[in-house]
Design an enzyme around this catalytic site. Structure first.
Site, PDB file in Angstrom:
ATOM      1  N   ASP A   1      -2.755   4.659  -2.380  1.00  0.00           N
ATOM      2  CA  ASP A   1      -3.780   5.265  -1.538  1.00  0.00           C
ATOM      3  C   ASP A   1      -4.104   6.688  -2.014  1.00  0.00           C
ATOM      4  O   ASP A   1      -3.200   7.491  -2.237  1.00  0.00           O
ATOM      5  CB  ASP A   1      -3.276   5.282  -0.095  1.00  0.00           C
ATOM      6  CG  ASP A   1      -4.315   5.761   0.885  1.00  0.00           C
ATOM      7  OD1 ASP A   1      -5.358   5.088   1.021  1.00  0.00           O
ATOM      8  OD2 ASP A   1      -4.086   6.804   1.535  1.00  0.00           O
TER       9      ASP A   1
ATOM     10  N   ASP B   1       0.848  -1.181   0.000  1.00  0.00           N
ATOM     11  CA  ASP B   1       0.000   0.000   0.000  1.00  0.00           C
ATOM     12  C   ASP B   1       0.893   1.243   0.000  1.00  0.00           C
ATOM     13  O   ASP B   1       1.612   1.498   0.968  1.00  0.00           O
ATOM     14  CB  ASP B   1      -0.918  -0.001   1.222  1.00  0.00           C
ATOM     15  CG  ASP B   1      -2.267   0.612   0.928  1.00  0.00           C
ATOM     16  OD1 ASP B   1      -2.302   1.622   0.202  1.00  0.00           O
ATOM     17  OD2 ASP B   1      -3.286   0.096   1.418  1.00  0.00           O
TER      18      ASP B   1
ATOM     19  N   GLU C   1      -6.165   4.204  -5.967  1.00  0.00           N
ATOM     20  CA  GLU C   1      -7.442   4.560  -5.345  1.00  0.00           C
ATOM     21  C   GLU C   1      -7.798   5.970  -5.791  1.00  0.00           C
ATOM     22  O   GLU C   1      -7.073   6.922  -5.491  1.00  0.00           O
ATOM     23  CB  GLU C   1      -7.343   4.498  -3.824  1.00  0.00           C
ATOM     24  CG  GLU C   1      -8.652   4.850  -3.139  1.00  0.00           C
ATOM     25  CD  GLU C   1      -8.505   5.047  -1.637  1.00  0.00           C
ATOM     26  OE1 GLU C   1      -9.503   4.851  -0.910  1.00  0.00           O
ATOM     27  OE2 GLU C   1      -7.406   5.409  -1.181  1.00  0.00           O
TER      28      GLU C   1
ATOM     29  N   HIS D   1     -11.262  -2.278   3.139  1.00  0.00           N
ATOM     30  CA  HIS D   1     -11.116  -1.907   4.545  1.00  0.00           C
ATOM     31  C   HIS D   1     -11.858  -0.626   4.900  1.00  0.00           C
ATOM     32  O   HIS D   1     -11.995  -0.308   6.082  1.00  0.00           O
ATOM     33  CB  HIS D   1      -9.630  -1.734   4.880  1.00  0.00           C
ATOM     34  CG  HIS D   1      -8.996  -0.593   4.131  1.00  0.00           C
ATOM     35  ND1 HIS D   1      -8.793  -0.625   2.773  1.00  0.00           N
ATOM     36  CD2 HIS D   1      -8.533   0.613   4.553  1.00  0.00           C
ATOM     37  CE1 HIS D   1      -8.237   0.511   2.394  1.00  0.00           C
ATOM     38  NE2 HIS D   1      -8.071   1.282   3.450  1.00  0.00           N
ATOM     39  N   ASP D   2     -12.318   0.128   3.908  1.00  0.00           N
ATOM     40  CA  ASP D   2     -13.045   1.373   4.147  1.00  0.00           C
ATOM     41  C   ASP D   2     -14.547   1.230   3.940  1.00  0.00           C
ATOM     42  O   ASP D   2     -15.277   2.218   4.082  1.00  0.00           O
ATOM     43  CB  ASP D   2     -12.543   2.464   3.185  1.00  0.00           C
ATOM     44  CG  ASP D   2     -11.184   3.010   3.572  1.00  0.00           C
ATOM     45  OD1 ASP D   2     -10.848   2.989   4.765  1.00  0.00           O
ATOM     46  OD2 ASP D   2     -10.455   3.461   2.667  1.00  0.00           O
TER      47      ASP D   2
END
Length: 590
Positions: free
Chosen positions: A236, A134, A278, A352-353
């Site tokens: 990210d 990440d 992302e 995860h969000d």
């Protein structure tokens, strides 16, 4: 000897050298990928996201770790995973569970050591699984050495690694930009009298991508990890790095694609690695800028049109709403058709969000197993690279939080402080958080019916879901009709079927209120030319029986590919499907 060289290289890069060109690196660091790859290998692979804190705890401290992941690699191999997206394991004060990095060249002690990370890369590679890390470079932790030096004085060398502005005339923040976690996006540094910018928490100051020295340090760090053998990066909030805060621009800024192209040339060019950005601001108009064949940027993006299309206009995801099924289908279909000839889709229901897929898009009570399978089938047979979020393959569900205080997530608490001032009631906010809050995805993985779901021998950092005795890996492994068994078959379909990887996509029955349908056409067929070998996917994504009249060219004998309620051998003029029944089948010669 190697460790001494690695340590020296790490020291040089951290000290600020411009090492985007890693041809200067010690030869002993020029590692090759630890698993066999073919060009664009990621197009036929299935990704699996691990949230390290919640996956598997090896030492009983209640926090998942790298050695815990190592212990589950054979499970992931059996699941058919091609690469693991690993949420951040870098050194961090963990204010935002690792998305606030204090050292890009070290591992957080609660997760393990750099040696553990090297072992994970190597052992995963032995199983033909790549490790995708990440990349969190929109911001760092305020405990990163760069920021600690930067705030020491206005003349500090790394001051312009971050974004600083004088107060507005008359005092106060430079402008009214707000943090995504609630409150102003500017925090006053008392020592220097200037404000620093942070789109997230005040302990996550934004990096200044307008500074070429900062960019060079980021590229050097990326290459350092590539030379350790990783298979790529998930990037990210990468759409924020081109921001122009003085003019109120945060996402999709004027220099975004220039920076991504520069990054590609400095780190990705010549490497057959996977990159996924992302990008909450990605849309159908700019998607090919990120991922088109000639863009020179990324392999694919995580875009969120299907996630946010039913959010409330005033209160976002924290005002509970039902899914608009027809709009959801049309959103997926639009992305499929837009990128099917140039570009590449990432396919996902959760991460995860986000909340658990079966709770948000399926039925997590009466039809948990059926809807988990149907959602998996519909997603994985589209064109693109599918991602499984840990626990999705066993049908894990949302938890229930009795109060706002019961949530761990700092976003929840920051947003509640903001939204209650804007008129959202506590009951409304709690209902929205229980539907869409991030903690649902972060409760520990269910490995067994033992204490704490077999995740840890200690006290888990976040309580396990109350249904772990019924929903867990150990139970699923013994059941050929389980969600896990279905996913094991599902992931292998893409490995062997060129139609699923490279074939065309044609939507079916877009306006049907219950049924999702599409056609995957052979690679050499044009639009509207199905032919033998085309794949039909039909799914009833509702809790009621459903039927649909098929066009004549789809009616007839078929070869079952994978179906939820038993093999499908014929497509009838009127197809009737049970609640959450999904079929996929191959057309015979027409």
């Amino acid at each position: 000897m190697f460790q001494m060289l690695a340590d020296e290289w790490r020291r040089l890069v951290k000290c600020g050298g411009d090492f985007a060109d890693l041809s200067k690196a010690p030869k002993e660091l020029e590692k090759t990928m630890p698993f066999e790859m073919t060009k664009d290998w990621w197009k036929s692979a299935t990704g699996y996201q691990i949230y390290p804190r919640s996956f598997a705890d090896s030492d009983g401290d209640g926090v998942g770790d790298i050695k815990g992941i190592l212990s589950k690699l054979d499970y992931l191999k059996d699941l058919g995973i091609g690469f693991i997206w690993l949420s951040p394991v870098f050194k961090s004060p963990m204010r935002d569970n690792g998305y606030d990095i204090s050292d890009y060249y070290d591992i957080a002690p609660e997760f393990g050591t750099l040696d553990d990370m090297d072992t994970l890369i190597a052992e995963a590679g032995r199983r033909d699984i790549g490790i995708v890390m990440d990349l969190v470079v929109n911001h760092s932790s305020d405990e990163h050495a760069w920021f600690e030096d930067a705030k020491s004085s206005r003349e500090a060398a790394p001051r312009d690694h971050y974004i600083w502005r004088d107060p507005a005339e008359g005092g106060g923040p430079p402008n009214d930009l707000q943090s995504f976690f609630g409150g102003p996006a500017w925090t006053l540094d008392e020592t220097s009298g200037q404000y620093y910018f942070h789109l997230f928490h005040s302990k996550q100051p934004d990096l200044n991508w307008q500074n070429p020295k900062l960019r060079a340090k980021v590229y050097g760090m990326m290459n350092w990890w590539f030379d350790r053998g990783i298979a790529g990066f998930r990037m990210d909030v990468i759409d924020l790095i081109g921001k122009d805060p003085d003019n109120g621009i945060t996402a999709d800024g004027p220099d975004l694609h220039k920076f991504l192209q520069e990054m590609h040339d400095a780190t990705l060019k010549g490497r057959d690695v996977v990159t996924v950005g992302e990008a909450w601001s990605a849309n159908l108009s700019n998607a090919q800028q990120y991922t088109g064949a000639n863009s020179g940027e990324l392999s694919m993006v995580f875009q969120f049109s299907h996630i946010s299309q039913d959010w409330d206009a005033d209160f976002g995801k924290y005002k509970k709403k039902d899914v608009d099924f027809i709009a959801l289908k049309k959103t997926f279909n639009a992305w499929q058709t837009t990128l099917q000839n140039d570009g590449w889709n990432s396919l996902f229901w959760s991460n995860h969000d986000l909340p658990r897929a079966v709770s948000r898009f399926g039925n997590d009570t009466e039809y948990r197993v059926e809807s988990a399978k149907a959602l998996g089938l519909v997603l994985h047979l589209m064109k693109g690279t599918p991602y499984i979020y840990q626990g999705e393959e066993i049908g894990m569900t949302n938890s229930h939080f009795a109060s706002i205080d019961a949530f761990d997530d700092l976003e929840i608490h920051g947003q509640w402080a903001d939204l209650k001032l804007r008129g959202l009631t506590e009951a409304e906010f709690l209902a929205g958080a229980n539907q869409n809050g991030r903690d649902h995805a972060r409760t520990p993985m269910h490995w067994s019916a033992d204490a704490h779901a077999g995740f840890t021998t200690g006290t888990p950092w976040l309580p396990v879901n109350a249904n772990f005795e019924q929903v867990n890996v150990q139970t699923a492994l013994g059941d050929p009709a389980s969600v896990l068994a279905f996913y094991q078959r599902l992931t292998r379909l893409r490995m062997d079927n060129p139609v699923l990887v490279g074939g065309g996509f044609e939507p079916l029955f877009e306006d049907h209120p219950q049924l999702w349908g599409y056609l995957r056409t052979p690679v050499d067929a044009g639009v509207g030319k199905t032919g033998a070998g085309a794949i039909v996917v039909l799914a009833n994504l509702s809790s009621q029986p459903s039927s649909v009249d098929l066009p004549e060219y789809l009616v007839g004998d078929v070869e079952d590919l994978l179906s939820t309620h038993g093999p499908c051998s014929v497509l009838s003029p009127t197809m009737s499907l049970a609640p959450y029944e999904a079929v996929s089948c191959v057309l015979q010669a027409l």
